[in-house]
Design a protein around this motif. Structure first.
Motif, short mmCIF file in Angstrom:
data_model
loop_
_atom_site.label_atom_id
_atom_site.label_comp_id
_atom_site.label_asym_id
_atom_site.label_seq_id
_atom_site.Cartn_x
_atom_site.Cartn_y
_atom_site.Cartn_z
N THR A 68 -3.25 -6.06 9.84
CA THR A 68 -2.47 -7.10 10.62
C THR A 68 -1.18 -6.82 10.38
O THR A 68 -0.15 -7.42 11.03
N GLY A 69 -0.70 -5.51 9.94
CA GLY A 69 0.61 -5.24 9.75
C GLY A 69 1.58 -5.05 10.81
O GLY A 69 1.05 -4.63 11.98
N LYS A 70 2.78 -5.19 10.91
CA LYS A 70 3.50 -4.79 12.20
C LYS A 70 3.88 -3.42 12.40
O LYS A 70 4.09 -3.01 13.65
N THR A 71 3.49 -2.44 11.33
CA THR A 71 3.82 -0.94 11.62
C THR A 71 2.27 -0.32 12.28
O THR A 71 1.32 -0.72 11.63
N LYS A 72 2.19 0.02 13.44
CA LYS A 72 1.13 0.26 14.09
C LYS A 72 0.83 1.84 14.21
O LYS A 72 1.65 2.42 14.67
N ASN A 110 0.61 -4.40 5.76
CA ASN A 110 1.63 -4.06 6.42
C ASN A 110 1.66 -3.00 7.55
O ASN A 110 2.54 -2.61 8.12
N THR A 112 -1.31 -1.82 11.06
CA THR A 112 -2.38 -1.92 11.81
C THR A 112 -2.76 -0.61 12.44
O THR A 112 -1.84 0.09 12.84
N ASP A 162 3.38 2.85 16.71
CA ASP A 162 4.65 3.38 15.92
C ASP A 162 4.63 4.70 15.65
O ASP A 162 5.76 5.50 15.51
#
Length: 395
Positions: A68-72, A110, A112, A162
């Motif tokens: 669920t983190g923002k860095t994909k 942290n 996804t 990302d």
């Protein structure tokens, strides 16, 4: 918090983490969709698994999304069907993400992760580099003529990663420059233009590779290579880098004696986990271009077998020569056979062998004569006393 700064403890942890999370249902070189589907279904604990399309022959292409983190992070493996080592390591890493540990929870909070663990299931079944239409998917990133290429691009555009991880194998022919060491793992931060310039996107990939290299040098010193960065917009890594997403090419190569790539698998797992630890610690903002460029380029310098100082009788003239043999990986009745064929004669000054035999002037003989011939099986005798079958001394 799982920290990167404690290097000694970190290195010890990597070994144990691999042992604890290794996916034991898959091994060896021949990995098909049928091999991984049970694993995907087992780790589909919260609807992380979906089918994003079909291959040329109608096999499903799976997508697995977790975290669920923002860095994909976008990862795909077996774009080339006969390159399975990184697929094994990817499942080892997915097991870690599903093990409920504090490390797993931190990574999932942290990051996804979006994974296509077998982009080319037809090629995997056929054990070929290309897909069922005999197209190299890694040369189809612009024309997008194949359904597998279209799926890879569609997921990229939907997921908006990302970082991209392009996971491959390379053949046993590659060494680390002229050092005589095999390129067990190689990396590349692909170019985004013909001039091979470094922009912010490529810099991030370069810095991350330098960090992974730091870790791997503790385990396989001198066995990490840097892949050629010539620009080819038809290659998927170059395309994604051109589109502004930091992209890292992984090449799983040869470790001495490890033709099933089970040892190399471990080091790919180490590299994957280390990269996410580095990203999590946010320590890639500095410029590490020099460290990256100091990783020696990998180079075609190896044969599987080199035989030195062989006496041959060529048109009635005796002479001392050398020759090399190379395995061909041949799929026979669902099993990969490593069959050794004579691949080069005479001039081997710039090459190394994974196995080297010095005949010390012993006379060569095979079923067809007294001199090795290109593309013939490496079955022969020396002085009619020492017999080689499939490249190796017959026990």
């Amino acid at each position: 918090m799982f920290t990167f700064v404690n290097q000694i403890q970190y290195i010890m942890n990597l070994e144990q983490l691999f042992l604890d999370n290794k996916e034991k249902t898959i091994e060896g070189r021949y990995l098909t969709l049928e091999s991984i589907e049970p694993i995907l279904k087992r780790i589909n604990t919260d609807n992380q698994l979906s089918i994003v399309g079909e291959s040329v022959q109608g096999r499903p292409i799976y997508k697995y999304v977790i975290g669920t983190g923002k860095t994909k992070i976008y990862l795909w493996s077996q774009m080339h069907g006969n390159e399975s080592t990184t697929t094994k390591a990817l499942f080892d890493f997915l097991n870690l993400l599903n093990n409920g540990s504090d490390l797993a929870k931190e990574l999932l909070a942290n990051f996804t992760f979006c994974c296509l663990p077998m982009l080319n299931p037809d090629g995997a079944t056929l054990y070929t580099r290309a897909n069922a239409n005999e197209i190299d998917l890694n040369r189809d990133s612009q024309d997008l003529t194949q359904p597998e290429s279209k799926m890879l691009r569609a997921v990229f555009e939907e997921f908006k990663p990302d970082f991209c991880y392009n996971l491959h194998d390379q053949r046993t022919i590659f060494g680390v420059d002229d050092t005589g060491k095999p390129a067990t793992v190689s990396f590349l931060a692909p170019s985004y233009n013909e001039e091979r310039e470094i922009n912010d996107s490529r810099q991030k990939a370069i810095n991350l590779i330098a960090g992974m290299n730091d870790v791997l040098q503790e385990f396989i010193p001198g066995q990490i290579g840097r892949f050629d960065d010539s620009f080819n917009i038809n290659c998927i890594g170059d395309t994604f880098q051109y589109l502004g997403v930091p992209t890292i090419l992984f090449e799983a190569g040869h470790f001495p004696g490890d033709y099933q790539r089970e040892v190399t698998r471990k080091y790919i797992f180490f590299a994957l986990l280390s990269s996410f630890t580095i990203l999590n610690e946010n320590v890639i903002e500095i410029n590490r271009t020099e460290d990256y460029l100091n990783i020696p380029q990998n180079k075609v310098v190896f044969y599987d077998f080199i035989y030195k100082n062989i006496k041959i009788n060529y048109d009635g003239i005796e002479k001392i020569t050398n020759f090399a043999a190379q395995y061909k990986e041949e799929l026979i009745d669902g099993v990969i056979n490593f069959n050794a064929y004579i691949a080069r004669l005479d001039d081997l000054d710039e090459f190394f062998g994974h196995e080297v035999f010095d005949a010390q002037g012993a006379s060569y003989e095979d079923a067809e004569g007294n001199a090795p011939k290109l593309d013939h099986k490496a079955n022969f005798s020396l002085d009619k006393k020492l017999f080689f079958v499939n490249g190796l001394i017959k026990k």
